[in-house]
Design a protein around this motif. Structure first.
Motif, short mmCIF file in Angstrom:
data_model
loop_
_atom_site.label_atom_id
_atom_site.label_comp_id
_atom_site.label_asym_id
_atom_site.label_seq_id
_atom_site.Cartn_x
_atom_site.Cartn_y
_atom_site.Cartn_z
N ALA B 522 74.73 86.69 136.19
CA ALA B 522 75.12 87.09 137.54
C ALA B 522 74.42 86.22 138.57
O ALA B 522 75.05 85.63 139.45
CB ALA B 522 74.78 88.56 137.78
N PHE B 523 73.10 86.12 138.45
CA PHE B 523 72.35 85.31 139.42
C PHE B 523 72.76 83.85 139.34
O PHE B 523 72.98 83.19 140.34
CB PHE B 523 70.85 85.45 139.18
CG PHE B 523 70.26 86.64 139.87
CD1 PHE B 523 70.24 86.69 141.27
CD2 PHE B 523 69.74 87.70 139.16
CE1 PHE B 523 69.69 87.78 141.92
CE2 PHE B 523 69.19 88.79 139.81
CZ PHE B 523 69.17 88.83 141.19
N ALA B 524 72.85 83.34 138.10
CA ALA B 524 73.12 81.92 137.94
C ALA B 524 74.51 81.58 138.48
O ALA B 524 74.69 80.58 139.19
CB ALA B 524 73.00 81.52 136.48
N PHE B 525 75.49 82.42 138.18
CA PHE B 525 76.83 82.12 138.66
C PHE B 525 76.87 82.22 140.18
O PHE B 525 77.50 81.40 140.86
CB PHE B 525 77.85 83.06 138.02
CG PHE B 525 79.27 82.63 138.28
CD1 PHE B 525 79.71 81.39 137.87
CD2 PHE B 525 80.16 83.46 138.94
CE1 PHE B 525 81.00 80.97 138.12
CE2 PHE B 525 81.45 83.06 139.19
CZ PHE B 525 81.88 81.82 138.78
N GLY B 526 76.18 83.23 140.72
CA GLY B 526 76.08 83.33 142.18
C GLY B 526 75.52 82.05 142.78
O GLY B 526 76.05 81.51 143.75
N VAL B 858 87.02 77.70 141.38
CA VAL B 858 87.47 76.99 140.19
C VAL B 858 86.39 76.03 139.71
O VAL B 858 86.04 75.99 138.52
CB VAL B 858 88.78 76.22 140.49
CG1 VAL B 858 89.08 75.24 139.37
CG2 VAL B 858 89.92 77.20 140.68
N ALA B 859 85.79 75.30 140.66
CA ALA B 859 84.74 74.35 140.28
C ALA B 859 83.56 75.09 139.64
O ALA B 859 83.04 74.67 138.61
CB ALA B 859 84.27 73.58 141.51
N GLY B 860 83.17 76.21 140.28
CA GLY B 860 82.05 77.00 139.74
C GLY B 860 82.36 77.49 138.34
O GLY B 860 81.53 77.39 137.43
N CYS B 861 83.58 78.01 138.15
CA CYS B 861 83.97 78.53 136.84
C CYS B 861 83.95 77.42 135.78
O CYS B 861 83.49 77.63 134.66
CB CYS B 861 85.34 79.16 136.89
SG CYS B 861 85.31 80.78 137.67
N LEU B 862 84.45 76.25 136.16
CA LEU B 862 84.51 75.14 135.21
C LEU B 862 83.09 74.77 134.75
O LEU B 862 82.83 74.65 133.56
CB LEU B 862 85.15 73.92 135.88
CG LEU B 862 86.66 73.78 135.66
CD1 LEU B 862 87.18 72.55 136.39
CD2 LEU B 862 86.96 73.69 134.16
N VAL B 863 82.21 74.62 135.74
CA VAL B 863 80.82 74.27 135.41
C VAL B 863 80.23 75.33 134.49
O VAL B 863 79.58 75.03 133.49
CB VAL B 863 79.99 74.15 136.71
CG1 VAL B 863 78.50 74.07 136.38
CG2 VAL B 863 80.41 72.93 137.49
#
Lengths: 109, 891
Positions: B522-526, B858-863
Motif C-alpha cells: 500500500a505504502f510503496a504503491f502510493g 498505468v505507469a505506476g501499475c506497470l512499474v
C-alpha cells in the motif's frame, strides 16, 4: 534465589504473613506487627526490613504506594499482591515441611 | 513494580534514595517518639533506636542493589544475546540495518531541513515575542488569490512607529537580503559577492543580538539618508573572509558603491531574520536610495518587531490599523484610475500582526508545502522499512520457535522473553539510527543545494544538533516498537507443547506476514503513484514551449560605476555596446532590456484605450531594444520590429504587442495602428507590430498579454545569442570597458538556467519523490519476495505432492503467482486511493495531469507489475523446480 531456610526467606515470610493478615501497612507498622506476633522472639535489626521490602516489591510480591497517613505524614504503604499470596502459600508449605523435618531430627536423633 | 517506575529508578537513582531515606527517617522518628512516650530520655531513645535499626547507609546500599541489579543484569544479558545473534547472521543483520538506516536517514535529512527552515526559532534573545507585519494581498479580478504582502514603505514605518509610541511593540526595518558587490578600497582589489541586508539602527537591539566584536548599529545610525557609511559583519563572514582577525575594526570595504567602515561583528550563529538566507553584511538602512525615504509607494523592506511585556498582537494591530487605513486612502487618491474591485480591497485591508519566533522567510513560503510532502513520503518509507523488518523478524522467529518454546517450558517468564526480543529490536534500531544519522549528514546539504538557484541562493544552517539527534533517536525507537512488537507478541503466545509436537502457530505467523506485505505494498504503491505524478508534472513543465528559443541565449548584467547618466547618453552606450558585442565571432544577435525575464522582475500597469474605462487588470510592459525578437527567437506575426530611432521618439511610443494582448483588447479589429495609454504621462502607445505569445515569468498557466516598448537609457541587461558555446564573460567584459571605462559585466545567466530556476520546486519533488518511490518499491519487493519464498519453503511438501500427481510447470508457477496477486491486490487498491487523495490536496504542485490521472496510474501499475513479477518470479521458479521425490522424503 536465597536458600529456602535462610534468614532472608524467614523475614520475607513474616512480612508477607503480616500483610496478608493485617492488610496494607507502612514499614513501621510492619515492624511493630512482627514484634507483636513473634512476642519479640525474633530480634532482627529493624532497618533490614527496608531492603527486604524493596526486594519483595521488585519481585512483584508486594506493591507500594505513597500516601498521607492519619497524622498528615507521608508514608509508603505496602500491600500484598496476588503473586505474593501465591508465593506465601508455597513458601509456608515449604517452611512447614522444613521445620517439621528439623523438629523430627531434633526429636529422634 | 511498573516498568516506568523501574526505568525511572534505573536512570534516576537519586529520587529512589531520597524516598528510601524518607521512609527510614520516618520509621526512626516514630520509634523515638514511642520510647519517649514511655518515659525514656531523648538521647537514650536515639541511642537505643540507632542500635535497633542498624547501619542506615549499608541498608540503603542493599536496598538500591535489590532494585537495580535485576534490571541492569537483565539488560546486559539481553544486549549480549542480541549482539551474538547479530554477529551470527551478518546478512540478516545487514538487511535490517541498511533498510532501516536508509529510512531513518531520509527522515532525519528531511527533518533537519524542516527544522532549520520552518521550526527552529531565530537564534536571538526571547524569540517568542517577535512579531512580523503583513497585509492581505491585492488580487486582480479573476486572477488567483495573491499571497500576503510583506513589503512596507518608509513613510508607513514612520507612521506605525508614531502610532505605537513607546507602547505595545518596537518595530525595526529589514530589507530583503541581496548579493551585493564587495571589494577592498585598494584600486586593484578584486570584486566579490556577499549577501547584504539593510537594517534600521535599532534592529540589533530589538532582536537582542549582541556583538562578538566592536559594536552594532544604534538608533544614532538612523539619522540622515545617504549618510552612515558603516558595516557590520556576520560572524561566519568575519571568520571566512577575514580569518577572524580582530584588526578588521576600523578597516573600510566598498559595499554597494561607497567605502564603509567595519564597526563590528554580530554574535556567532546570527544569520539575519530569514531562514534560507545567510546574511554576511549589514548596512544601515540610511544608505538605501534617498528617494525611498520619501515615497509612500516604494515598498522595500519587511517589518519585524518585538512585543512589549504583556502586550498582544491584537493590541498592536489595533494600534496600527488607523495608520494603515489612512495610508491606503491616500494611495487610492493618488491612483484615481484603479478599478473598483481593487479599490474595495484596499479599503477593507487590515494590517496583520503575527508572532514570528522563526522570522520571515521567502524560502519557507515557497517550500513549506513541498517540504512537508517530502517529509510525509519519508515517513511512508519508514513505515515500509518497519513492516519489512517486522516480517523478516517474524520469519526468523518461526525458525527460532523451538528455542523459544524450550525456554518457556524451562520456566522463562513470558515478559522476560518479550523484553529480550524488544531489547534486540531496539539494538537493531539504534545501530540503524546511527547509520541514518551519518547518511542524513551527507544528504541534507545536497537537498538544500538542489533547492538553490543562482537567482535565489538558499543557505541553511544545518547543524546536526540535539534537536535533530533527538528526532532520529525518537524515529529509531518508534521504529523499534513498530517492528519489534509483533514478533515479541507472537513469541509471548508461544505454546511449548504444540511447538514440540511440530505444529507451531505457522498460520498465525503467515497471517501477520501477509498483513505486513499488504502494508508495504500500500505504502510503496502510493509512493510510486506520487513519484510518477511529480515526474510527469516535471516532464510536462520541461516540455512547455515558452514561445521563444532559450537555448544559446545568455543574459549578462551590465554595471556602470557612475549611475548619473542622461537618457540619450545611455541610449548611445547601449548602442555602442551592442555593436561591439554583435561583432564578436559566434554572436548572432544582441538585445538590451531593463531586466531579464524569468527573474521575477516585472512592470505592470493599466491599459487606457480612448473611449473605454481603464482596464480592470494590469498588464505587463517590457522595455526592449531593436532585434529583441530576433535574438530571442520570438516570431513577429505582423508589422515591424523596433528601430534604432524608436527610443528617441518624444510624441508617441511605438509598441509591439503580443497576440494575447491583441485578442484581449482589440478583438475583432485590426490591432495595427491602434492607440492606448498607461496611467503615467508617457506618450501614447501606437501598435506597430504583433509578436507571438511567450511565457514571461513562469511556465504554468497561459501566456500573458505583453506590451513591448523601446528601452530608453542604458540597458541593465544584455541578451546575447551565440551560435556555438556561450560567449565568454571576459570577451563581453572587454568590449564593455572599451565602450566606457568602469562599465563591465556583473552576473551571467544562461536563459535556460533562468527558466530552470522557476521549476526547482517541481524538480525537487520529482527527484526526491521518484527516488523515494523507487526505494519504497525495492523495499516492498524484498518484503514480498521474503514472504513468498518462505511460503514456498513451507509448502514444499504440498507442491511435491502436486508435482507427483502430475501438475504441470505452469500450474505450479500459477500457484505462487496467485498468492502474490492476492497479497498485492489489497495493498494496490489502498495505496492508489491514498495517493489520489493526497494528490488532490496537492493539485497546485501538479502540472498537466489530474490527481487521478490514467497515464500516471498505468505507469505506476506497470512499474509495480514488473517489481511484483521479479519478486514473485524467483520463488515461483523455486516452486516449479521442486523435485517430488526429495520433497516427500524430506519429512
Amino acid at each position: 534465589m536465597p536458600a529456602p531456610n535462610s534468614a532472608q526467606t524467614a523475614l520475607d515470610l513474616l512480612v508477607l504473613t503480616v500483610l496478608e493478615k493485617r492488610g496494607p501497612l507502612h514499614g513501621y507498622g510492619i515492624a511493630n506487627s512482627i514484634d507483636e506476633l513473634s512476642e519479640e522472639a525474633l530480634k532482627v535489626e529493624e532497618g533490614s526490613l527496608y531492603p527486604a521490602l524493596h526486594r519483595m516489591e521488585e519481585s512483584g510480591w508486594i506493591s507500594a504506594e505513597w500516601t498521607v497517613t492519619e497524622n498528615k505524614r507521608r508514608a509508603r504503604i505496602y500491600e500484598i499482591t496476588r503473586a505474593g499470596k501465591k508465593h506465601l502459600a508455597a513458601e509456608t508449605e515449604r517452611w512447614t515441611n522444613f521445620s517439621k523435618g528439623v523438629a523430627r531430627v531434633l526429636k529422634f536423633a | 513494580m511498573s516498568w516506568l517506575t523501574r526505568f525511572r529508578n534505573a536512570v534516576r537513582p537519586g529520587a529512589l534514595e531520597q524516598e528510601l531515606d524518607e521512609e527510614m527517617r520516618d520509621h526512626v522518628e516514630r520509634r523515638i517518639q514511642q520510647l519517649e512516650a514511655s518515659g525514656v530520655a531523648h538521647e537514650e531513645a536515639v541511642r537505643r533506636v540507632g542500635i535497633r535499626f542498624g547501619n542506615i547507609s549499608k541498608l540503603r546500599e542493599e536496598s538500591r542493589d535489590a532494585r537495580l541489579t535485576r534490571f541492569v543484569d537483565g539488560t546486559i544479558q539481553d544486549l549480549r544475546y542480541a549482539l551474538r545473534l547479530m554477529v551470527k547472521s551478518p546478512g540478516f543483520t545487514a538487511t535490517i540495518v541498511v533498510s532501516l538506516g536508509l529510512a531513518i536517514g531520509a527522515n532525519t535529512a528531511v527533518f533537519s531541513i524542516l527544522d532549520a527552515a520552518l521550526l527552529r526559532p531565530l537564534p536571538v534573545a526571547d524569540p517568542e515575542r517577535l512579531i512580523s507585519l503583513s497585509a492581505p494581498g491585492i488580487t486582480d479580478p479573476g486572477a488567483d488569490p495573491s499571497p500576503e504582502r510583506l513589503a512596507f514603505s518608509y513613510p508607513q514605518l514612520k507612521g506605525f512607529r508614531a502610532a505605537l509610541g513607546t507602547g505595545a511593540a518596537r518595530l525595526a526595518l529589514f530589507n530583503f537580503p541581496r548579493a551585493a558587490e564587495v571589494r577592498g578600497v585598494e584600486a586593484d582589489a578584486p570584486t566579490e559577492h556577499a549577501v547584504s541586508q539593510f537594517v534600521s539602527g535599532d534592529a540589533f537591539q530589538m532582536l537582542g543580538v549582541t556583538p562578538a566584536l566592536g559594536r552594532l548599529f544604534t538608533a544614532d545610525d538612523d539619522r540622515t539618508p545617504g549618510a552612515h557609511p558603516l558595516v557590520v559583519l556576520s560572524y561566519d563572514y568575519w571568520q571566512s573572509r577575514f580569518h577572524g582577525d580582530p584588526g578588521v575594526l576600523g578597516r573600510r570595504i566598498i559595499a554597494g558603491a561607497v567605502p564603509n567602515e567595519i564597526i563590528g561583528v554580530a554574535q556567532k550563529g546570527f544569520f539575519g531574520i530569514e531562514p534560507g538566507q545567510m546574511v554576511q553584511l549589514w548596512r544601515p538602512a540610511m544608505q538605501y536610495d534617498k528617494q525611498a525615504f520619501e515615497e509612500a509607494g516604494w515598498s522595500w523592506f519587511e517589518i519585524i518587531g518585538r512585543l512589549a511585556p504583556g502586550a498582544t498582537t491584537e493590541r498592536v494591530a489595533t494600534a496600527l490599523q488607523p495608520v494603515w487605513s489612512d495610508n491606503n486612502a491616500a494611495m487610492l487618491k493618488r491612483m484615481p484610475t484603479l478599478p473598483q474591485a481593487i479599490r474595495e480591497q484596499f479599503l477593507k485591508s487590515k494590517v496583520i500582526v503575527r508572532l514570528a519566533p522563526n522570522g520571515v522567510s521567502g524560502f519557507r513560503r515557497a517550500y513549506e508545502t513541498p517540504l512537508w510532502v517530502i517529509f510525509c513520503v519519508a515517513l511512508a518509507i519508514l513505515a515500509i522499512a518497519c513492516s519489512n523488518v517486522a516480517s523478516l523478524l517474524l520469519a526468523r522467529a518461526a525458525s527460532r520457535a523451538s528455542e523459544v518454546a524450550m525456554r518457556v517450558s524451562l520456566g522463562a517468564g513470558r515478559l522476560r522473553l518479550v523484553r529480550q526480543l524488544l531489547t534486540e529490536s531496539v539494538f537493531y534500531a539504534l545501530v540503524a539510527g546511527a547509520l541514518g544519522w551519518i547518511l542524513a549528514k551527507a544528504i541534507a546539504p545536497l537537498l538544500v543545494e538542489a533547492l538553490s538557484s543562482k537567482q535565489q541562493e538558499v543557505a541553511l544552517l544545518l547543524p546536526m544538533n540535539s534537536t535533530v539527534l533527538l528526532f532520529s533517536t525518537a524515529v529509531a525507537l518508534l521504529a523499534a516498537v513498530l517492528f519489534g512488537l509483533p514478533p515479541a507478541w507472537q513469541a509471548s503466545r508461544s505454546q511449548p507443547i504444540q511447538v514440540m509436537r511440530g505444529v507451531s502457530g505457522q498460520a498465525g505467523k503467515l497471517k501477520l506476514g501477509r498483513f505486513f506485505v499488504s502494508v508495504q505494498v500500500a505504502f510503496a504503491f502510493g509512493l510510486v503513484i506520487l513519484g510518477a505524478a511529480f515526474l510527469f508534472s516535471l516532464r510536462n513543465l520541461v516540455h512547455v514551449d515558452p514561445g521563444f528559443r532559450p537555448e544559446g541565449v545568455t543574459a549578462y548584467t551590465i554595471l556602470l560605476g557612475d549611475p548619473k547618466l542622461s537618457e540619450s547618453a545611455g541610449n548611445q552606450l547601449t548602442r555602442q555596446l551592442r555593436d561591439r558585442v554583435g561583432a564578436l565571432p559566434g554572436v548572432t544577435g544582441t538585445a538590451g532590456t531593463a531586466f531579464a525575464i524569468f527573474t521575477g522582475s516585472s512592470m505592470t500597469d493599466q491599459i487606457i484605450i480612448p473611449g473605454r474605462p481603464p482596464s480592470e487588470q494590469q498588464e505587463l510592459f517590457y522595455a526592449v531594444t531593436d532585434e529583441y525578437f530576433r535574438t530571442m527567437g520570438t516570431p513577429l506575426m505582423a508589422g515591424r520590429d523596433f528601430e534604432r530611432g524608436d527610443a528617441e521618439k518624444k510624441d508617441e511610443t511605438p509598441a509591439i504587442v503580443n497576440q494575447a494582448f491583441a485578442a484581449k483588447y482589440f478583438a475583432g479589429a485590426d490591432p495595427m495602428g491602434q492607440r492606448f495609454r498607461d496611467p503615467s504621462d508617457r506618450p501614447t502607445f501606437v501598435i506597430v507590430g504583433i509578436a507571438g505569445n511567450t511565457h514571461y515569468d513562469d511556465l504554468r498557466g497561459t501566456t500573458p498579454p505583453i506590451v513591448y516598448f523601446p528601452l530608453k537609457g542604458l540597458s541593465g541587461w544584455l541578451y546575447v545569442r551565440s551560435a556555438g558555446a556561450a560567449t565568454p564573460v571576459p570577451e563581453i567584459d572587454r568590449e564593455a570597458r572599451a565602450v566606457r571605462p568602469g562599465m563591465r559585466v556583473g552576473e551571467v545567466y544562461p536563459l535556460e538556467s533562468l527558466i530552470r530556476g522557476k521549476i526547482l520546486k517541481e524538480r525537487l519533488l520529482a527527484v526526491t519523490g521518484g527516488t523515494l518511490g523507487a526505494l519504497g518499491l525495492v523495499l516492498a519487493a524484498i518484503g514480498l519476495f521474503g514472504l513468498l519464498n518462505y511460503s514456498v519453503e513451507r509448502r514444499t511438501k504440498e507442491i511435491g505432492i502436486r508435482a507427483a500427481l502430475g501438475a504441470r510447470f505452469g500450474q505450479i508457477v500459477g500457484l505462487v503467482l496467485r498468492e502474490a496477486v492476492g497479497l498485492v491486490a489489497f495493498g494496490l487498491v489502498l495505496g492508489f486511493g491514498a495517493a489520489v487523495f493526497t494528490l488532490g490536496a496537492l493539485e497546485k504542485l501538479l502540472f498537466g495531469i489530474r490527481p487521478a490521472d490514467p497515464q500516471v496510474a498505468v505507469a505506476g501499475c506497470l512499474v509495480f507489475l514488473i517489481a511484483t513479477l521479479v519478486a514473485a518470479g524467483l520463488p515461483a521458479r523455486r516452486a516449479a523446480a521442486v523435485d517430488p521425490m526429495t520433497a516427500l522424503r524430506s519429512e
